[in-house]
Design a protein around this motif. Structure first.
Motif, PDB file in Angstrom:
ATOM      1  N   GLU A 171       0.457 -24.292 -51.210  1.00 41.92           N
ATOM      2  CA  GLU A 171      -0.435 -25.277 -50.126  1.00 41.92           C
ATOM      3  C   GLU A 171      -1.155 -26.217 -51.377  1.00 41.92           C
ATOM      4  O   GLU A 171      -1.105 -27.441 -51.125  1.00 41.92           O
ATOM      5  N   ALA A 188       1.433 -29.047 -51.367  1.00 40.23           N
ATOM      6  CA  ALA A 188       1.626 -29.764 -50.155  1.00 40.23           C
ATOM      7  C   ALA A 188       0.256 -30.889 -50.219  1.00 40.23           C
ATOM      8  O   ALA A 188       0.584 -31.741 -49.880  1.00 40.23           O
ATOM      9  N   ARG A 214       0.457 -34.919 -50.588  1.00 37.75           N
ATOM     10  CA  ARG A 214      -0.216 -35.962 -49.773  1.00 37.75           C
ATOM     11  C   ARG A 214      -0.884 -37.021 -50.898  1.00 37.75           C
ATOM     12  O   ARG A 214      -1.163 -38.134 -50.323  1.00 37.75           O
ATOM     13  N   GLN A 253      10.051 -40.283 -47.539  1.00 37.92           N
ATOM     14  CA  GLN A 253       8.712 -40.176 -47.396  1.00 37.92           C
ATOM     15  C   GLN A 253       8.119 -41.194 -48.325  1.00 37.92           C
ATOM     16  O   GLN A 253       7.148 -42.069 -47.888  1.00 37.92           O
ATOM     17  N   THR A 303      -3.426 -40.221 -45.666  1.00 37.04           N
ATOM     18  CA  THR A 303      -2.214 -39.262 -45.556  1.00 37.04           C
ATOM     19  C   THR A 303      -2.754 -38.063 -45.332  1.00 37.04           C
ATOM     20  O   THR A 303      -1.914 -36.967 -45.119  1.00 37.04           O
ATOM     21  N   GLN A 355      -4.895 -37.105 -43.100  1.00 35.04           N
ATOM     22  CA  GLN A 355      -5.454 -36.938 -41.699  1.00 35.04           C
ATOM     23  C   GLN A 355      -3.926 -37.127 -40.628  1.00 35.04           C
ATOM     24  O   GLN A 355      -4.378 -37.558 -39.547  1.00 35.04           O
ATOM     25  N   THR A 356      -2.975 -36.790 -40.977  1.00 36.41           N
ATOM     26  CA  THR A 356      -1.716 -37.022 -40.188  1.00 36.41           C
ATOM     27  C   THR A 356      -0.909 -35.835 -40.449  1.00 36.41           C
ATOM     28  O   THR A 356      -0.866 -35.208 -41.574  1.00 36.41           O
ATOM     29  N   ASP A 357      -0.159 -35.555 -39.205  1.00 35.85           N
ATOM     30  CA  ASP A 357       0.755 -34.503 -39.450  1.00 35.85           C
ATOM     31  C   ASP A 357       2.195 -34.921 -39.542  1.00 35.85           C
ATOM     32  O   ASP A 357       3.145 -34.271 -39.524  1.00 35.85           O
ATOM     33  N   ASP A 358       2.201 -36.320 -39.559  1.00 35.57           N
ATOM     34  CA  ASP A 358       3.472 -37.207 -39.803  1.00 35.57           C
ATOM     35  C   ASP A 358       3.790 -37.681 -41.120  1.00 35.57           C
ATOM     36  O   ASP A 358       3.654 -38.695 -41.262  1.00 35.57           O
ATOM     37  N   LEU A 359       3.993 -36.722 -41.846  1.00 37.53           N
ATOM     38  CA  LEU A 359       4.095 -37.279 -43.288  1.00 37.53           C
ATOM     39  C   LEU A 359       5.613 -37.994 -43.680  1.00 37.53           C
ATOM     40  O   LEU A 359       5.834 -38.732 -44.360  1.00 37.53           O
TER      41      LEU A 359
END
Length: 295
Positions: free
Chosen positions: A200, A203, A207, A270, A289, A291-295
């Motif tokens: 995590e 991850a 972002r 990306q 970056t 607040q998005t699920d589409d990185l």
């Protein structure tokens, strides 16, 4: 990029006339550097770039930074050194002008510039030791960017990312981390990283880095539209640099299968896409970056 003869920044701390000593070792307790699961010769390349465009090298090294520095002997700057210092100073001045405008126009706030430290071989920061091998990084504890311009040669020769605009992108990316720090984003993200597991934490790091890429795209847009210093081929140089330092590309180049759970900076696709997002939009809101699920 048109930079010669232009105004430089006063926020440069030049430590290059005193060379550093020491090198990269093990952290306390004999811990080795974690570099995306790559060992051997491949780990060297990934280590360079995992910290290139990073935030705090002590996150990957031991608690003491894993780096020892010792006072060095005086260093005579070459003509190339002086030119590189002037180049970085001009790019830094450009970031200051662009971000002052963005902060005022989009946030109604004043921008506080970062200081950029130029060094040779090794120096110290509030985030630990710094060497040529750690690559450029931003230290939020002292609000300074640390850079040994020898890394520009590494970019060109080892990473296939040459060109003055590619080098300028490096500076702009690190200043992107400073912008994150000024907005309170970096501190919050790193605080959460300290409370979660490795996967995590990685991850969240992705972002952070992709947002800094997007912010560097805003800088590139300003350099083109506001300052008019971008030349033909410059944007391609920056996009290529972003692609060359994607985690998947680095792991493939090291002879390993890409392992997404170890990524800390994002894929080549990306990184280049988020740079282009910032360049095409110019809006801070489009660089969120988190607040998005589409990185």
């Amino acid at each position: 990029m048109e930079w010669r003869g232009r105004r430089g920044s006063s926020n440069i701390e030049d430590r290059r006339r005193t060379g550093g000593g020491g090198g990269i070792g093990l952290g306390r307790g004999g811990r080795t550097v974690r570099a995306g699961g790559i060992g051997g010769a491949g780990a060297i390349v990934v280590f360079l770039v995992a910290l290139f465009l990073g935030v705090d090298p002590s996150q990957l090294l031991g608690p003491d930074g894993g780096i020892g520095t010792a006072p060095g002997t005086p260093v005579e700057l070459t003509e190339a050194d002086r030119a590189e210092g002037e180049f970085v100073s001009v790019v830094l001045a450009d970031t200051e002008e662009i971000w002052a405008g963005v902060f005022q126009e989009q946030l109604g706030k004043s921008y506080r510039p970062a200081t950029l430290v130029l060094f040779k071989e090794a120096t110290r920061s509030a985030c630990g030791g710094a060497t040529e091998a750690t690559g450029p990084f931003y230290c939020p504890a002292d609000r300074k960017v640390y850079l040994d311009t020898a890394f520009f040669t590494t970019m060109h020769r080892q990473l296939g990312a040459g060109g003055d605009f590619a080098a300028a992108y490096v500076v702009a990316h690190e200043i992107g981390h400073h912008v994150q720090n000024e907005l309170g984003i970096l501190g919050q993200a790193n605080e959460i990283r300290q409370q979660v597991g490795e996967a995590e934490s990685n991850a969240i790091s992705v972002r952070i880095e992709l947002q800094a890429d997007c912010l560097s795209g805003i800088w590139a847009r300003g350099a083109q539209e506001m300052l008019g210093v971008v030349e033909r081929g410059d944007m391609e140089e920056a996009v290529n640099a972003a692609r060359q330092i994607g985690d998947d590309t680095l792991q493939r180049n090291a002879g390993r299968r890409p392992m997404p759970h170890t990524f800390t900076h994002g894929t080549s696709e990306q990184r280049s896409r988020w740079f282009m997002t910032g360049m095409q939009s110019g809006q801070l809101a489009d660089c969120d970056t988190f607040q998005t699920d589409d990185l």
